[in-house]
Enzyme design. Sequence first.
Site, PDB file in Angstrom:
ATOM      1  N   ASP A 439      -2.314  16.168  -7.551  1.00  0.00           N
ATOM      2  CA  ASP A 439      -2.190  16.069  -8.971  1.00  0.00           C
ATOM      3  C   ASP A 439      -3.040  17.197  -9.364  1.00  0.00           C
ATOM      4  O   ASP A 439      -3.866  17.639  -8.529  1.00  0.00           O
ATOM      5  CB  ASP A 439      -2.610  14.815  -9.324  1.00  0.00           C
ATOM      6  CG  ASP A 439      -1.929  14.419 -10.913  1.00  0.00           C
ATOM      7  OD1 ASP A 439      -1.382  15.337 -11.635  1.00  0.00           O
ATOM      8  OD2 ASP A 439      -1.844  13.324 -11.158  1.00  0.00           O
ATOM      9  N   ASP A 504       5.001  12.941 -17.031  1.00  0.00           N
ATOM     10  CA  ASP A 504       4.477  11.514 -17.091  1.00  0.00           C
ATOM     11  C   ASP A 504       4.947  10.517 -17.912  1.00  0.00           C
ATOM     12  O   ASP A 504       4.657   9.302 -18.161  1.00  0.00           O
ATOM     13  CB  ASP A 504       2.834  11.718 -17.553  1.00  0.00           C
ATOM     14  CG  ASP A 504       2.066  12.056 -16.443  1.00  0.00           C
ATOM     15  OD1 ASP A 504       2.314  12.231 -15.215  1.00  0.00           O
ATOM     16  OD2 ASP A 504       0.868  12.484 -16.666  1.00  0.00           O
TER      17      ASP A 504
END
Length: 701
Positions: A439, A504
């Site tokens: 990430d 997301d």
Amino acid sequence: MIVHNGPTTSLVLEARGDRPPVWRWWGPKVDAAALPPLADVRPLTSFSLDVDQPLTVTPAFGSGWFGSPALRAHRAGRAFAHWFETRSIVATDDGIVVTLVDETARVTVVQRISVRGDGITLSASVINDGDGVLDVEWLAAGTLPLPADCTGIRSFQGRHNAEFVPQVEPMPSHGWLRENRRGLTGHAGPPGLFVMGPDAGWHGGRVHAAQLAWSGNHRLSIERDDDGVWLLQMGEAPAPGECRLAPGERYDTPDMLAVCSVAGLNGAMQGFHTAIRGRAPWPATGMPPRAVHVNSWEGFYFDHDEAALMALADRSAALGVERFVLDDGWFKGRDDDTAALGDWVTDRTKYPNGLAPLANHVVALGMTFGLWIEPEMVNPDSDLARAHPDWALQADGVPLLTSRHQLVLDLGRAEVRNYLFEAIDALLRDLPIAYLKWDHNRDLAPAGGADGRPGYHAQVVGAYAVLDRLRVAHPAVEIEACAGGGGRIDAGIAARTHRFWTSDCIDAVSRVRMQRGYLHFMPPEMMGSHVGASPAHSTGRRQGMAFRAAVALPGHFGVELDPATLTDRDAAVLGEAISRYKTLRDRLHTGRVWLGDGPDGLVWQMHGDIGDLLLSVTRIDPTIVRRPPAVTLPPLAGAGPVRVRLIDLASEDGHPPPDAPLFARMRAEGVLFDGDWLAQAGLPIPMMKAESVALFALETP
């Protein structure tokens, strides 16, 4: 003439002795054998220099070409104008390499153009042949001509939780510019665009498209010259003073991937998919089946409990999940997002015996184990930051600006790269980790390196270096690229990772648009697409399980919830969807992808190859007509007899819409249509509620 022909396109350059070669054509296939020299075509016009300055492969600044230059460079304000001569033009197996030299400025530029099918890859280098510093402000990876009859530009905007928002604009009267200064790709999607020709659409017409294989600052531009045509350039966008070459040093641009399609947007998309698949880091044995994921994040967030996560693994395995990914919250002191980034050791409060018991439990269930990391970041409240406060990117006079309570580690430093490699390597050696979710949760600001100069370029190169080193040491480990969802999706990192987290936001209605935008640039097997909770955590909207699963089906399928929260019915629907995905993934993830718009708000996409296709038709809003109109499928023109089977109508139970006998036969043995009928008159579609997906198999008997 220098001519490279693809199946449907041509690239034509004209060599001119010691002058740089000029562009004659890049577009649909032509016969250039009898093409007259450019000097015979272009008369000198009024108010022009007496020496013609046409568009070359590397247009120079300050010497008579007044369009956008490929190179802007100087030596302390001098040697700013360039007069290039051709040193060599070397034919390669798949293209050419042109070397240009300015003997006065003491600069060499190398332009590389390779051709594969109807796609081309361009990159460039500048070399400092002089005794002093050469300041490089800009070097285009490539400069491409666009025909004068282009009509519009298709590109994308975006933000966190809202990636891939399509933008359609007319061709500019003067110029079009998109410049990114965030230090990473950004949530708009890859640095790329599509330029539409006359009457171009999804399925027909001429489309030129390009994207830059780079994960940092970038510049895309289209400029209209005074001859009435446009030129397209792409390249890294250096910060002020970032690219300073000492004597003998060179700067190499990222690759620019470009394609010209005579089959509309779908042809251009398919060209991009071919290019990305050619760069993907699959093993020599090829891409393995894309395993069904469960990710712990939206089910547990930071609330890690070993027994509860083992139970999640049990429930997931029972549904048919093949990979368990433990997300953020597993490492020392990580109870929320304010602390511990950088300290990559297991939290012994949450996991008294380390992660091995959980990982081994997952493996014993027949799944592989994956782990979330965010290596490029550090929290000020961490052991790493306390030990090495100078390891964060920073700039004199600018506060250490945090985002998500974190700073960015300076990957331009070898000691930082070594620390990260050793920390991750230890995890991969000590645990049965088959997968890393990598990430990156913030923009770069400020982004000064250890020497006080801009560190954007070094940051990207450093991240690539750590990824490359880990892949050499652990070639069997797959890596997912995530950056607050879709903030780092590009062809540069696609050569180093195996999957993208698209967004997301897992709201299925939002995902329909996002995933279609993603497919403009990247192939479906690299598109992370999960079934999320209802209501969706990012939007609060509710959608039925069948619809959520059907929207996730075409990509790399996964689950982002705790099955313990599901009703028995929803759990059964999810289990059936997982089984269907496993049956269909080989066809979904190979071959071509077509997108299209249907009447009455319908959208559709097909995966596979003519003769063996999967078609999904999606309705988001309620119909406004009494009976559904047919959906035309132009790619099936000339396909001959096609048997159509209705695999599923993913919709909520209760109050079924009216049906017709044709669809009962489609659900059974299938119905035979002619490909030309489907292309022109269209495929009959059953009545569909809002938020539903009809899935068909289209096969030649």
